[in-house]
Design a protein around this motif. Structure first.
Motif, mmCIF file in Angstrom:
data_model
loop_
_atom_site.group_PDB
_atom_site.id
_atom_site.type_symbol
_atom_site.label_atom_id
_atom_site.label_comp_id
_atom_site.label_asym_id
_atom_site.label_seq_id
_atom_site.Cartn_x
_atom_site.Cartn_y
_atom_site.Cartn_z
ATOM 1 N N ALA A 426 -11.400 59.006 4.105
ATOM 2 C CA ALA A 426 -9.578 58.213 3.479
ATOM 3 C C ALA A 426 -8.705 57.951 3.755
ATOM 4 N N HIS A 427 -7.981 56.558 3.746
ATOM 5 C CA HIS A 427 -6.695 56.735 3.788
ATOM 6 C C HIS A 427 -5.982 56.416 3.144
ATOM 7 N N VAL A 428 -4.542 56.624 4.035
ATOM 8 C CA VAL A 428 -3.925 57.316 2.940
ATOM 9 C C VAL A 428 -2.584 56.483 2.800
ATOM 10 N N GLY A 429 -1.417 55.831 2.106
ATOM 11 C CA GLY A 429 -1.165 54.845 2.597
ATOM 12 C C GLY A 429 0.391 55.186 1.527
ATOM 13 N N MET A 430 1.847 54.841 1.625
ATOM 14 C CA MET A 430 2.766 55.199 0.994
ATOM 15 C C MET A 430 3.827 53.850 0.832
ATOM 16 N N TYR A 431 3.933 52.843 -0.322
ATOM 17 C CA TYR A 431 4.638 52.012 -0.458
ATOM 18 C C TYR A 431 6.095 52.131 -0.534
ATOM 19 N N VAL A 432 6.816 51.759 0.907
ATOM 20 C CA VAL A 432 8.301 51.690 0.820
ATOM 21 C C VAL A 432 8.541 50.689 0.106
ATOM 22 N N VAL A 433 8.207 49.543 -0.138
ATOM 23 C CA VAL A 433 8.441 47.914 -0.691
ATOM 24 C C VAL A 433 7.541 48.105 -2.711
ATOM 25 N N GLY A 434 8.483 47.580 -3.109
ATOM 26 C CA GLY A 434 7.402 47.534 -4.481
ATOM 27 C C GLY A 434 8.315 46.437 -4.974
ATOM 28 N N ALA A 435 7.534 45.695 -6.489
ATOM 29 C CA ALA A 435 8.150 44.762 -7.617
ATOM 30 C C ALA A 435 8.197 45.777 -8.495
ATOM 31 N N ALA A 474 4.832 39.770 1.878
ATOM 32 C CA ALA A 474 4.317 40.845 3.389
ATOM 33 C C ALA A 474 3.805 41.699 2.990
ATOM 34 N N VAL A 475 3.730 42.725 1.739
ATOM 35 C CA VAL A 475 2.925 44.039 1.125
ATOM 36 C C VAL A 475 1.673 42.686 0.538
ATOM 37 N N THR A 476 1.614 42.271 -0.109
ATOM 38 C CA THR A 476 0.824 41.647 -1.050
ATOM 39 C C THR A 476 0.184 41.256 0.120
ATOM 40 N N THR A 477 0.397 40.349 1.114
ATOM 41 C CA THR A 477 -0.855 39.773 2.018
ATOM 42 C C THR A 477 -1.243 40.625 2.919
ATOM 43 N N GLU A 478 -0.663 41.856 3.760
ATOM 44 C CA GLU A 478 -1.514 43.113 4.215
ATOM 45 C C GLU A 478 -2.142 43.689 2.945
ATOM 46 N N ILE A 479 -2.137 44.205 1.742
ATOM 47 C CA ILE A 479 -2.544 44.760 1.736
ATOM 48 C C ILE A 479 -4.245 43.757 0.997
ATOM 49 N N GLN A 480 -3.868 42.716 0.283
ATOM 50 C CA GLN A 480 -4.747 41.890 -0.239
ATOM 51 C C GLN A 480 -6.695 42.067 1.851
ATOM 52 N N THR A 506 -6.312 67.674 9.235
ATOM 53 C CA THR A 506 -5.077 68.554 9.520
ATOM 54 C C THR A 506 -3.899 67.349 9.377
ATOM 55 N N ASP A 507 -4.426 66.451 9.636
ATOM 56 C CA ASP A 507 -2.747 64.888 9.045
ATOM 57 C C ASP A 507 -3.483 63.988 8.856
ATOM 58 N N VAL A 508 -2.641 63.554 7.958
ATOM 59 C CA VAL A 508 -3.680 62.180 6.439
ATOM 60 C C VAL A 508 -3.007 60.970 7.334
ATOM 61 N N HIS A 509 -2.105 61.045 8.275
ATOM 62 C CA HIS A 509 -1.936 59.897 8.523
ATOM 63 C C HIS A 509 -1.421 58.752 7.826
ATOM 64 N N ALA A 510 -0.182 58.966 7.358
ATOM 65 C CA ALA A 510 -0.612 57.851 6.110
ATOM 66 C C ALA A 510 0.402 56.405 6.471
ATOM 67 N N ARG A 511 -0.318 55.597 6.058
ATOM 68 C CA ARG A 511 0.520 54.292 6.979
ATOM 69 C C ARG A 511 1.347 53.642 5.610
ATOM 70 N N VAL A 512 3.061 53.455 6.197
ATOM 71 C CA VAL A 512 3.951 52.910 5.340
ATOM 72 C C VAL A 512 3.570 51.572 5.150
ATOM 73 N N LEU A 513 3.562 51.260 4.037
ATOM 74 C CA LEU A 513 3.045 50.210 3.209
ATOM 75 C C LEU A 513 4.604 49.510 2.810
ATOM 76 N N GLY A 514 4.771 48.451 3.862
ATOM 77 C CA GLY A 514 5.833 47.804 3.732
ATOM 78 C C GLY A 514 7.140 47.871 4.605
ATOM 79 N N GLY A 515 6.584 48.961 5.828
ATOM 80 C CA GLY A 515 7.763 49.391 6.655
ATOM 81 C C GLY A 515 6.194 49.804 8.260
ATOM 82 N N THR A 516 7.183 50.543 8.922
ATOM 83 C CA THR A 516 6.077 50.786 10.489
ATOM 84 C C THR A 516 5.882 52.188 10.144
ATOM 85 N N GLY A 517 4.717 52.531 11.035
ATOM 86 C CA GLY A 517 4.864 53.667 11.557
ATOM 87 C C GLY A 517 3.752 54.436 9.970
ATOM 88 N N GLU A 518 4.016 56.264 10.402
ATOM 89 C CA GLU A 518 3.499 56.478 9.139
ATOM 90 C C GLU A 518 4.629 57.435 7.945
#
Ligand SMILES: *[C@@H]1O[C@H](CO)[C@@H](O)[C@H](O)[C@H]1NC(C)=O
Length: 542
Positions: A426-435, A474-480, A506-518
């Motif tokens: 699994a890859h886990v993410g969290m959006y910090v930018v939205g529409a 930028a988020v659209t470009t990355e996620i697509q 032990t660590d889902v390493h949730a990627r910040v979508l629209g920001g940086t890091g986890e």
């Protein structure tokens, strides 16, 4: 969350001129676009840079299992291939702008130009709407841009909603889940005609659509129909309904229809005739009553989404959680949430006073969770509520964080860890930018207060946000770009893009979508949510 305000102007699908001539072999390049399939000729229309085909994939009598279509037929008796399908019966909401009909088992295909030359992947999108509303024509769900950007066929499916899809009075279950499975069967048969490679098939959905994806992950008979899955903002805390809860709710609903054999002389045939004669308005009104009463009929139904798939043990055999033995799994998943999933619920409808004083925190938690979870939550440091001294702060941010954590974020992270522990990835993410989605447009916290609310990821993924900011684009470009690689090659890391680390147990390493890091772990550590305070599925379904 149920959206109730209709502020949205319906999305208009406008066919523009075909920029790159479609080169499907032997097909005309202008006017209607036809494709021969094993079940007959399909006719589509240009939609943005893709071609849109709409089809009825199955038929169903009321409260009966659906049957896969054996001919390619436009939905609802349409003769115009540009016509959009009617939505499944539901109360009016911003999630749907189409007429409704029980003849609603339709799927819309958005076929990219590359389909003519390559074996392309397919992503089936399952819309949300708490299993009671929504449609394939909901706001922002035109898949043409996503199809072009990912070089994939995007199929947006409808399935029966509410009591019509999940509480048949004859005692059956999960009709809506079987509808989606039938759409997979139909697509398996017909996708090759559009250039789709059936082995590269991903199911995806948002909110209750993601809950449907989860139900399908727990359905052995569906496993061969898709190779990977994507879950956006699944309210995983609720879990599947147990058969006990499902039966209680179904019985209450059936009784409210006044059709069942109340005397020994009422025959099954008479009851069936009665069910079939009920006007839709009567059924939807009885559904509204059931929604209001569900938690008092059985607390396990919960307050938010009482109508949902059932762990029936025959179709769906695992909830994929800690309450039942876990099967071995192997599919790759993408699991994402947004920063303020509960923002709409907490800041909408004047749900809470502004400000909500600190002294209200514990009573609100207790009303939601009961004991002993309240003490576990209030004695932890995760929600930062003062226990003494100045209580005159606004604790809505803490309540919002709590709601986001237990319903979506932490429960999704727990799911990811379990999935990996039993063989999946699994890859886990969290959006910090939205529409801002239309359902959030009337909530200042979401629309202008910086909140990234439930559903605010949808238009970023589809590339349908109106006038996107550079951050949204930028988020659209990355996620697509990531989805393109994932759909075609099972790999979320296209070359040249920052590495999105896979989740571990032990660590889902949730990627910040629209920001940086986890994303910060906070209360979603393995030792808090799901271990100390329990999720609703752990409290009610063990
Ligand atoms: C069923 O009967 C009850 C009691 O007479 C009535 O209040 C209710 O409206 C009826 N429901 C339907 C669907 O006709």
């Amino acid at each position: 969350m149920v959206a109730v305000l209709a502020l949205f102007t319906p999305l208009l699908l406008v066919a523009s001129s075909w920029a790159t001539p479609l080169a499907l072999p032997g097909l005309p390049r202008q006017g209607a676009i036809t494709v021969n399939t094993p079940v007959g000729q399909a006719t589509g229309v240009v939609d943005g840079g893709a071609v849109r085909f709409t089809v009825r994939y199955a038929t169903a009598n009321r409260w009966q299992p659906s049957v896969v279509a054996t001919t390619w037929t436009l939905p609802n008796g349409a003769s115009d291939p540009a016509a959009l399908p009617h939505a499944c019966p539901q109360d009016s909401s911003v999630e749907n702008s189409q007429p409704t009909s029980e003849d609603c088992l339709s799927v819309i295909l958005y076929v990219p130009p590359v389909a003519a030359t390559k074996n392309v992947p397919t992503m089936l999108w399952i819309h949300g709407g708490s299993f009671i509303e929504g449609s394939a024509t909901g706001p922002g769900l035109d898949g043409s841009k996503l199809a072009v950007a990912t070089g994939s066929i995007i199929a947006v499916v409808q399935y029966r909603l509410g009591v019509l899809g999940l509480f048949p009075p004859n005692g059956g279950t999960n009709l809506a889940v079987k509808d989606v499975i039938n759409s997979l069967q139909f697509l398996r048969q017909t996708l090759p005609s559009f250039g789709g490679q059936t082995s590269k098939f991903t199911i995806a959905g948002q909110s209750s659509g993601a809950s449907m994806v989860r139900a399908l992950l727990g359905t052995p008979s569906a496993q061969s129909l898709f190779r990977s899955a994507i879950l956006h903002s699944d309210p995983m805390d609720f879990g599947l309904l147990s058969t006990t809860t499902q039966s209680s709710l179904q019985a209450a609903f059936t009784k409210s229809l006044n059709c069942s054999s109340s005397t020994p002389t009422t025959s099954a045939a008479a009851a069936a005739a009665c069910y079939n004669a009920l006007p839709l308005s009567t059924i939807l009104s009885a559904q509204d009553d059931l929604m209001s009463n569900a938690a008092s009929i059985d607390p396990a139904a919960g307050l938010n989404e009482p109508i949902r798939p059932c762990l029936d043990g025959t179709l769906i055999t695992s909830p994929l959680d800690s309450t039942h033995s876990y099967p071995s799994v192997n599919k790759p998943l993408i699991i994402s949430t947004v920063l303020n999933e509960a923002g709409n619920a907490i800041y909408n409808y004047n749900a809470f006073p502004d400000p909500l004083p600190g002294s209200a925190f514990e009573p609100v938690v207790e009303a939601t969770f009961g004991q002993p979870r309240t003490q576990q939550i209030c004695s932890s440091t995760f929600y930062g509520v003062p226990t003494s001294g100045n209580l005159a702060i606004d604790v809505r941010p803490q309540i919002e964080k709590l709601g986001t954590d237990y319903i979506w974020k932490c429960s999704s992270w727990t799911f990811a860890r379990n999935w990996i522990a039993h063989g999946g990835s699994a890859h886990v993410g969290m959006y910090v930018v939205g529409a801002t989605y239309p359902s959030n447009a009337n909530v200042p916290f979401c629309a202008s207060g910086g909140g990234i609310c439930h559903e605010d990821d949808i238009m970023l993924l589809f590339g349908t946000a109106p006038n996107p900011t550079s951050a949204q684009a930028a988020v659209t470009t990355e996620i697509q770009a990531r989805y393109k690689n994932f759909l075609s090659a099972n790999d979320i890391n296209p070359s040249g893009m920052a590495t999105w680390a896979p989740a571990t147990t032990t660590d889902v390493h949730a990627r910040v979508l629209g920001g940086t890091g986890e994303a910060p772990v906070n209360a979603c550590t393995p030792t808090f949510w799901g271990a100390t305070p329990q999720y609703d599925y752990q409290v009610f379904n063990e």
